[in-house]
Design an enzyme around this catalytic site. Structure first.
Site, PDB file in Angstrom:
ATOM      1  CE1 TYR A 238       7.725   0.354  -3.401  1.00 38.33           C
ATOM      2  CE2 TYR A 238       5.843   1.808  -3.186  1.00 38.33           C
ATOM      3  CZ  TYR A 238       6.944   1.198  -2.638  1.00 38.33           C
ATOM      4  OH  TYR A 238       7.269   1.419  -1.330  1.00 38.33           O
TER       5      TYR A 238
ATOM      6  CD  GLU B  60      -2.003  -1.908   2.262  1.00 35.73           C
ATOM      7  OE1 GLU B  60      -1.069  -1.872   3.080  1.00 35.73           O
ATOM      8  OE2 GLU B  60      -2.872  -2.793   2.256  1.00 35.73           O
TER       9      GLU B  60
HETATM   10  C1  LIG Z   1      10.555   6.122  -2.248  1.00 32.98           C
HETATM   11  C2  LIG Z   1      12.020   6.057  -1.843  1.00 32.98           C
HETATM   12  C3  LIG Z   1      12.258   4.834  -0.982  1.00 32.98           C
HETATM   13  C4  LIG Z   1      12.868   5.955  -3.131  1.00 32.98           C
HETATM   14  O1  LIG Z   1      14.211   5.706  -2.768  1.00 32.98           O
HETATM   15  P1  LIG Z   1      15.444   6.189  -3.658  1.00 32.98           P
HETATM   16  O2  LIG Z   1      16.671   5.514  -3.152  1.00 32.98           O
HETATM   17  O3  LIG Z   1      15.467   7.652  -3.769  1.00 32.98           O
HETATM   18  O4  LIG Z   1      15.038   5.564  -5.081  1.00 32.98           O
HETATM   19  P2  LIG Z   1      15.993   5.342  -6.329  1.00 32.98           P
HETATM   20  O5  LIG Z   1      17.098   6.358  -6.371  1.00 32.98           O
HETATM   21  O6  LIG Z   1      16.417   3.914  -6.369  1.00 32.98           O
HETATM   22  O7  LIG Z   1      14.979   5.646  -7.523  1.00 32.98           O
HETATM   23  C5  LIG Z   1      14.377   4.591  -8.246  1.00 32.98           C
HETATM   24  C6  LIG Z   1      13.293   5.133  -9.141  1.00 32.98           C
HETATM   25  O8  LIG Z   1      12.197   5.601  -8.354  1.00 32.98           O
HETATM   26  C7  LIG Z   1      11.622   6.766  -8.940  1.00 32.98           C
HETATM   27  N1  LIG Z   1      11.828   7.915  -8.027  1.00 32.98           N
HETATM   28  C8  LIG Z   1      12.489   7.894  -6.842  1.00 32.98           C
HETATM   29  N2  LIG Z   1      12.414   9.123  -6.275  1.00 32.98           N
HETATM   30  C9  LIG Z   1      11.700   9.894  -7.097  1.00 32.98           C
HETATM   31  C10 LIG Z   1      11.280  11.266  -7.053  1.00 32.98           C
HETATM   32  N3  LIG Z   1      11.591  12.061  -6.025  1.00 32.98           N
HETATM   33  N4  LIG Z   1      10.525  11.733  -8.068  1.00 32.98           N
HETATM   34  C11 LIG Z   1      10.192  10.951  -9.118  1.00 32.98           C
HETATM   35  N5  LIG Z   1      10.578   9.631  -9.223  1.00 32.98           N
HETATM   36  C12 LIG Z   1      11.315   9.129  -8.226  1.00 32.98           C
HETATM   37  C13 LIG Z   1      12.356   6.975 -10.250  1.00 32.98           C
HETATM   38  O9  LIG Z   1      11.664   6.243 -11.231  1.00 32.98           O
HETATM   39  C14 LIG Z   1      13.701   6.340  -9.961  1.00 32.98           C
HETATM   40  O10 LIG Z   1      14.364   5.883 -11.107  1.00 32.98           O
HETATM   41  P3  LIG Z   1      15.379   6.890 -11.882  1.00 32.98           P
HETATM   42  O11 LIG Z   1      16.311   7.452 -10.847  1.00 32.98           O
HETATM   43  O12 LIG Z   1      16.044   5.990 -12.866  1.00 32.98           O
HETATM   44  O13 LIG Z   1      14.504   7.946 -12.476  1.00 32.98           O
HETATM   45  C15 LIG Z   1      12.461   7.370  -1.110  1.00 32.98           C
HETATM   46  O14 LIG Z   1      12.007   8.488  -1.846  1.00 32.98           O
HETATM   47  C16 LIG Z   1      11.960   7.479   0.317  1.00 32.98           C
HETATM   48  O15 LIG Z   1      12.598   6.986   1.263  1.00 32.98           O
HETATM   49  N6  LIG Z   1      10.787   8.148   0.511  1.00 32.98           N
HETATM   50  C17 LIG Z   1      10.227   8.342   1.854  1.00 32.98           C
HETATM   51  C18 LIG Z   1       9.666   7.059   2.419  1.00 32.98           C
HETATM   52  C19 LIG Z   1       8.544   6.530   1.572  1.00 32.98           C
HETATM   53  O16 LIG Z   1       7.664   7.265   1.150  1.00 32.98           O
HETATM   54  N7  LIG Z   1       8.569   5.213   1.327  1.00 32.98           N
HETATM   55  C20 LIG Z   1       7.545   4.522   0.586  1.00 32.98           C
HETATM   56  C21 LIG Z   1       6.480   4.053   1.513  1.00 32.98           C
HETATM   57  S1  LIG Z   1       5.230   3.123   0.630  1.00 32.98           S
END
Ligand SMILES: CC(C)(COP(=O)(O)OP(=O)(O)OC[C@H]1O[C@@H](n2cnc3c(N)ncnc32)[C@H](O)[C@@H]1OP(=O)(O)O)[C@@H](O)C(=O)NCCC(=O)NCCS
Length: 159
Positions: free
Chosen positions: A117, A105
């Site tokens: 995702y 979710e």
């Molecule tokens: C969601 C989260 C875990 C992503 O982690 P991350 O290490 O930054 O992700 P990645 O660098 O591996 O990015 C992977 C892909 O996700 C997407 N993505 C990640 N952050 C993004 C952003 N701020 N805006 C748009 N796309 C994004 C992109 O498709 C990216 O691929 P790309 O870099 O080739 O474009 C991070 O933003 C986070 O910790 N958020 C707060 C906690 C949260 O909301 N968790 C999810 C709960 S369901």
């Protein structure tokens, strides 16, 4: 260099720091202790920069399904591919355990997470209305099914 390793008790202080920075309703130390020490369904990973925990991700293995509980990365380490590394590790674990798919979710307004995702083949399958108690946001239910899901469905329908 970032390393992904299974979460252990020694990582919990670092995981809590990530959790409290990332979420408005953070899990507690007891929650993580239970996951690491008692929950036989739990599959958790941490991302380490040296000794420092910079992210964590977890999933429950519920019968034939994976349920992702959380994925979080410290703000200053985001957009460096750590989220992708977590997805790869969770999927590898799911396939090794012959799960039929993974679900989760996510807040309807959480675009970064939904994009992550989506990139890994998850698709929106439904909505849970007012799922989050702090903002009353809806949750999007996402699923990724594996090829064995079709066999599983056939098997179930034939029983
Ligand atoms: C969601 C989260 C875990 C992503 O982690 P991350 O290490 O930054 O992700 P990645 O660098 O591996 O990015 C992977 C892909 O996700 C997407 N993505 C990640 N952050 C993004 C952003 N701020 N805006 C748009 N796309 C994004 C992109 O498709 C990216 O691929 P790309 O870099 O080739 O474009 C991070 O933003 C986070 O910790 N958020 C707060 C906690 C949260 O909301 N968790 C999810 C709960 S369901």
């Amino acid at each position: 260099m970032i390393k992904i390793v299974p979460m252990k008790e020694e990582h919990i202080d670092g995981v809590l720091a990530v959790e409290e920075a990332a979420f408005s309703i953070p899990w507690t130390r007891q929650d993580f202790e239970r996951e690491v020490k008692e929950n036989a369904m739990a599959i958790y990973f941490v991302a380490l920069d040296g000794e420092k925990v910079v992210g964590y991700a977890g999933m429950w293995h519920v019968i034939t399904e994976g349920h992702i509980t959380n994925v979080a990365v410290l703000y200053e380490y985001r957009r460096q591919g750590i989220g992708k590394l977590f997805m790869e590790n969770l999927e590898k674990a799911a396939l090794e355990k012959e799960m039929i798919g993974i679900t989760l979710e996510v807040r309807i307004n959480n675009e970064p997470a939904q994009r992550l995702y989506h990139k890994y083949g998850f698709r929106a399958e439904g909505i849970r209305k007012n799922y989050y108690s702090d903002t009353h946001e809806d949750a999007v239910i996402m699923w990724k099914y594996y090829p064995c899901y079709e066999d599983y469905e056939k098997h179930c329908n034939n029983e």
